[in-house]
Motif scaffolding. Structure first.
Motif, PDB file in Angstrom:
ATOM      1  N   TYR A   1       0.871  -1.172   0.000  1.00  0.00           N
ATOM      2  CA  TYR A   1       0.000   0.000   0.000  1.00  0.00           C
ATOM      3  C   TYR A   1       0.908   1.222   0.000  1.00  0.00           C
TER       4      TYR A   1
ATOM      5  N   ASN B   1       1.102   5.021   0.183  1.00  0.00           N
ATOM      6  CA  ASN B   1       0.325   6.201   0.570  1.00  0.00           C
ATOM      7  C   ASN B   1       0.601   7.328  -0.437  1.00  0.00           C
TER       8      ASN B   1
ATOM      9  N   GLY C   1       1.731   3.518   5.362  1.00  0.00           N
ATOM     10  CA  GLY C   1       2.152   3.059   4.048  1.00  0.00           C
ATOM     11  C   GLY C   1       3.503   2.372   4.032  1.00  0.00           C
TER      12      GLY C   1
ATOM     13  N   PRO D   1      -2.682  -3.293   0.323  1.00  0.00           N
ATOM     14  CA  PRO D   1      -4.030  -2.854  -0.036  1.00  0.00           C
ATOM     15  C   PRO D   1      -5.065  -3.829   0.509  1.00  0.00           C
ATOM     16  N   GLN D   2      -6.224  -3.295   0.885  1.00  0.00           N
ATOM     17  CA  GLN D   2      -7.313  -4.180   1.255  1.00  0.00           C
ATOM     18  C   GLN D   2      -8.488  -3.961   0.306  1.00  0.00           C
TER      19      GLN D   2
ATOM     20  N   GLN E   1      -8.450   5.842   8.470  1.00  0.00           N
ATOM     21  CA  GLN E   1      -7.851   5.648   7.142  1.00  0.00           C
ATOM     22  C   GLN E   1      -7.813   6.964   6.374  1.00  0.00           C
TER      23      GLN E   1
ATOM     24  N   TYR F   1      -6.057   0.276   3.572  1.00  0.00           N
ATOM     25  CA  TYR F   1      -5.020  -0.735   3.757  1.00  0.00           C
ATOM     26  C   TYR F   1      -5.255  -1.543   5.034  1.00  0.00           C
TER      27      TYR F   1
END
Length: 620
Positions: free
Chosen positions: A110, A112, A129, A213-214, A305, A317
């Motif tokens: 992830y 940022n 991140g 990442p989610q 977030q 994330y």
């Protein structure tokens, strides 16, 4: 072919701002506090009770940041071959901010899109991140927003190695990171070494925090059937690994899962998407711990977030992590004059999607292990190859960290590896200001006192006396548990804002704070502490200090509290309704919501908490 290059990464960024000059005599409230110790296994209970850090000294807090984003260039170091490109930020704790799999074009981490500090670290400032290297004590480490040394080293097969190192100051551990990317490799290997050069045992802590990442279809795979669950309710509970647990976006609230390693299994953790592709991290045996952290899908989690990534697009994330112990509440005993080392691997995992997302957990985790068999088998040999160059002298300096390591070597004469040199020329005026203390004196200047070198207590006690020496003696005494001696030293330091503030904080006597504020009325951190104490002891004196207090969100929040405590909930509501953007709102603390609800209750109304104030760790 593997190459190292220097470049700038340009991001919308908030200013980190100056350090807080007030001595951090106490630690921020730590959300990872466990109260059900009697229910835990003996070794886990012992490790949790050992080595807790009670202050980030000699470091000062970093809470001077803002939330104004401007385009900013950050020095970066890139390491790449035919398959991977990684980017490291040497001025920000060596953060691995990006890992791109060239063949697929996929960013595995992830990344940022902004740099926005927030109040989550041991010294306050932290940003989300990439991969963060946490060393020292439970929490995000003291160096996460500070520079590290960096250099090029010749690798075991002749390819260049990117090395970063620095002295972690709360434990005096030399922290070394070697990034190895062999020609043709689809994995980057990170060799980590912690050197304890001192003649005493040191509490050791390490967690590699990996932001990934989610999305609704992403799943975490790990070789474990049970996990220690910590839901920020001060309990650790052993639970079975069920399907929903392994999908980060199926959790309603913030939660940690510390996975119990399976005997005989290699150590790894992965995050894969619906197609079975994603990031995997694996390591040699010294690093057995694995963890999943999610913010949760509640209002508070989503707000966090957005707070950490202003302008957030997508689903945000989750974090997969790897550590020295089973949980992040533990510290281990690193013996004197001893080093610990291990090798981590990062790269792309591609496996059968049906296996990865099987409802049968054993099928999913064993399928992941099968897909990683070659990597897991070769890791021990790669670690041995890395150890052949772990002490290699850097061939080319690429970035300069702090001079604190060089200063400590001047005091102690410790022997550290030639591979992690702390040269005298790395000392700036800030570090050199302490050199006279080695000869028994510490000259007075008009400068604000720096963070006290608490390990230099004996030198401070023997030094020629002046107000600055007495001030630092007091801080060192307090750090080492001599509160009465600290109070005596600060009183002898005289009429200066720094000693007066410490006296106010430790004794609870408001008069010390009032005099300190009189001397430095523009120092927001000082005024905020003084008003906070006054609100708990003498509201009228708090009101007088608030009249001329600086215009700052921290002061505005105290005006809200003052209104509530003086029976004016309408004014409290009006102040909150205008909007207070408290840059330093802390993980696990939510005064904005608390005050809003208190005002509503007093007014007999039920207006909902505005979304921008919902920083709770729960599900709503």
């Amino acid at each position: 072919m593997t190459i190292i290059s220097a470049q700038n990464v340009v991001l919308p960024a908030a200013s980190l701002g100056p350090e807080n000059p007030l001595a951090p005599l106490r630690m921020h409230r730590e959300p990872h506090h466990v109260e059900n110790l009697d229910e835990l296994p003996a070794d886990l209970r012992e490790n949790i009770g050992y080595g807790r850090l009670h202050s980030p000294l000699p470091c000062l807090n970093q809470d001077g940041y803002d939330r104004v984003l401007t385009e900013t260039a950050f020095p970066a170091l890139a390491l790449e071959n035919e398959h991977l490109k990684l980017v490291v930020l040497p001025t920000l704790g060596g953060r691995l901010m990006s890992l791109v799999h060239k063949d697929s074009g996929e960013e595995l981490l992830y990344r940022n899109p902004v740099f926005q500090p927030a109040n989550l670290a041991l010294r306050n400032a932290w940003f989300a991140g990439g991969v963060e290297w946490n060393v020292g004590s439970t929490g995000h480490w003291t160096g996460t927003c500070a520079p590290m040394h960096a250099a090029r080293v010749e690798g075991p097969d002749g390819t260049p190695v990117l090395r970063l190192w620095e002295l972690e100051r709360t434990r005096n551990l030399v922290t070394q990171l070697d990034f190895l990317l062999p020609e043709g490799s689809e994995f980057v290997y990170v060799g980590v070494r912690l050197q304890n050069p001192s003649d005493v045992e040191v509490p050791a802590y390490w967690w590699s925090n990996i932001a990934v990442p989610q999305s609704p279809d992403r799943r975490v795979l790990v070789p474990a059937d049970q996990a220690w669950q910590f839901g920020y309710t001060r309990r650790l509970d052993l639970v079975d690994v069920q399907t929903d647990l392994t999908y980060p976006m199926r959790h309603p609230r913030a939660i940690d899962y510390f996975f119990e390693p399976l005997p005989g299994e290699a150590s790894w953790i992965a995050s894969v998407d619906g197609a079975g592709n994603g990031l995997v991290q694996a390591s040699t045996v010294r690093l057995p711990g694995r963890k999943l952290f999610v913010w949760g899908q509640g209002d508070g989690g989503r707000r966090w977030q957005e707070w950490l990534s202003p302008g957030l697009e997508g689903d945000g994330y989750a974090e997969i992590q790897a550590g020295l112990a089973r949980t992040q509440m533990e510290h281990l005993k690193l013996p004197a004059r001893t080093s610990w080392h291990w090798l981590e691997a990062y790269g792309r995992l591609s496996m059968d999607a049906g296996v990865a997302h099987s409802e049968d957990w054993t099928t999913a985790r064993t399928g992941g292990a099968a897909a990683l068999q070659d990597l897991l088998t070769e890791l021990p040999a790669r670690e041995q190859a890395w150890l052949e160059i772990v002490d290699a002298v850097p061939a080319e300096r690429l970035a300069t960290g702090s001079g604190w390591g060089a200063l400590e070597l001047q005091r102690t004469g410790w022997t550290v590896s030639d591979g992690t040199p702390f040269d005298d020329d790395t000392m700036t005026a800030r570090e050199r200001a302490w050199l006279p203390l080695l000869e028994g004196r510490l000259p007075v200047s008009d400068a604000v006192p720096d963070g006290t070198l608490v390990a230099w207590r004996e030198l401070l006690e023997a030094a020629e006396e002046n107000w600055l020496v007495w001030y630092h003696r007091g801080v060192a005494r307090h750090y080492h548990g001599d509160v009465d001696g600290a109070v005596e030293a600060w009183r002898r330091s005289g009429d200066n804002v720094w000693a007066l503030r410490n006296l106010g904080l430790v004794t609870g006597e408001l008069a010390y704070y009032e005099r300190a504020v009189e001397l430095r009325p523009e120092l927001v951190e000082l005024v905020a502490e003084a008003v906070t104490l006054a609100l708990g002891t003498d509201v009228q004196r708090a009101e007088r200090m608030l009249v001329d207090a600086p215009d700052d969100p921290r002061i505005q929040l105290l005006r809200v509290r003052h209104a509530l405590e003086t029976g004016d909930p309408q004014r409290a509501h009006d102040l909150l309704a205008v909007g207070i953007q408290l840059a330093t709102v802390r993980e696990g603390a939510n005064p904005l919501t608390d005050y809003w609800l208190a005002a509503e209750e007093a007014l007999g109304t039920q207006r909902p908490v505005p979304p921008q104030y919902q920083f709770g760790m729960g599900g709503n």
